[in-house]
Design a protein around this motif. Structure first.
Motif, short mmCIF file in Angstrom:
data_model
loop_
_atom_site.label_atom_id
_atom_site.label_comp_id
_atom_site.label_asym_id
_atom_site.label_seq_id
_atom_site.Cartn_x
_atom_site.Cartn_y
_atom_site.Cartn_z
N GLY A 24 0.81 -1.41 0.05
CA GLY A 24 -0.10 -0.04 -0.05
C GLY A 24 1.03 1.10 -0.05
O GLY A 24 2.02 1.22 0.19
N VAL A 25 0.14 2.32 -0.20
CA VAL A 25 1.06 3.62 0.01
C VAL A 25 1.38 3.97 1.43
O VAL A 25 0.55 3.91 2.25
CB VAL A 25 -0.02 4.81 -0.69
N PRO A 26 2.57 4.23 1.46
CA PRO A 26 3.06 4.91 2.87
C PRO A 26 2.13 5.91 3.62
O PRO A 26 1.63 6.76 2.77
CB PRO A 26 4.48 5.19 3.02
N PRO A 27 1.75 6.05 4.74
CA PRO A 27 0.58 6.95 5.06
C PRO A 27 1.26 8.40 5.15
O PRO A 27 0.72 9.40 5.04
CB PRO A 27 0.55 6.62 6.51
N ASP A 28 2.68 8.58 4.85
CA ASP A 28 3.54 9.79 4.81
C ASP A 28 3.84 10.12 3.33
O ASP A 28 4.84 10.77 3.20
CB ASP A 28 4.37 9.91 5.87
N HIS A 29 3.19 9.67 2.42
CA HIS A 29 3.50 10.02 1.25
C HIS A 29 2.36 10.73 0.42
O HIS A 29 1.32 10.39 0.48
CB HIS A 29 3.64 8.60 0.14
N ARG A 30 3.07 11.63 -0.25
CA ARG A 30 1.88 12.71 -0.92
C ARG A 30 1.78 12.40 -2.61
O ARG A 30 2.73 11.55 -2.90
CB ARG A 30 2.64 14.19 -0.84
N ALA A 31 0.54 12.67 -3.18
CA ALA A 31 0.43 12.35 -4.57
C ALA A 31 1.76 12.98 -5.40
O ALA A 31 2.11 13.93 -4.92
CB ALA A 31 -0.87 12.85 -4.95
N PRO A 32 1.91 12.57 -6.50
CA PRO A 32 2.83 13.24 -7.23
C PRO A 32 2.81 14.58 -7.58
O PRO A 32 1.20 14.94 -7.82
CB PRO A 32 2.53 12.33 -8.52
N VAL A 33 3.50 15.42 -7.78
CA VAL A 33 3.54 16.74 -8.04
C VAL A 33 2.77 17.15 -9.49
O VAL A 33 3.21 16.39 -10.43
CB VAL A 33 4.71 17.51 -8.02
N THR A 34 1.74 17.81 -9.63
CA THR A 34 1.31 18.47 -11.00
C THR A 34 1.45 19.66 -11.44
O THR A 34 1.45 19.92 -12.60
CB THR A 34 -0.18 18.16 -10.94
#
Length: 148
Positions: free
Chosen positions: A21-31
């Protein structure tokens, strides 16, 4: 026997898939596009001197402050595993040049209940360089093993 092995293989795939799963402290990729009003190379040096003591650049490594990978264009207070000030949580900010500049200049003046206790950075060129650097911190969503 073949059916049992095949069944175990399918079960193994399902179990392993469920553990990622996605780590809880990861943000979505920058757009947002990279910020070009500053020098990102200089900003990296300033970051190392002024920010790295409290902020890491990788998911999974929050310190006194939250990690900053993919910060540019991200909503403020968006990491699930970091405790933000109430003011930042309700600010409605998105981290871009317009919000980062006053916050880096003097976090306490920009947001009186800010948890960021850094010294003010009065030099606008230094702030622009740091913002340019932060805008280059981009990483795709990693997968993390969440198994015990």
């Amino acid at each position: 026997m073949h059916t049992i092995v095949k069944g175990l293989s399918i079960l193994s795939v399902l179990v392993l898939s469920a553990c990622k799963g996605v780590p809880p402290d990861h943000r979505a990729p920058v757009t947002l596009p990279v910020y070009t009003e500053g020098d990102a190379t200089r900003g990296a040096l300033i970051y190392k001197e002024a920010c790295a003591q409290c902020h890491q650049l990788n998911a999974g490594l929050n310190k006194k402050g939250p990690q900053l990978m993919n910060i540019y264009g991200a909503p403020a207070a968006d990491l699930a595993d970091y405790t933000y000030s109430q003011g930042l949580q309700t600010s409605g900010w998105v981290w871009d040049a317009q919000t980062l500049d006053p916050y880096i200049a003097d976090a306490q003046a920009a947001l009186p209940d800010s948890k960021m206790l850094s010294d003010p950075m009065p030099d606008a060129k230094e702030r622009a360089d740091v913002i340019a650097y932060l805008s280059t911190l981009r990483n795709e969503t990693p997968e993390a093993n969440t198994a015990p």
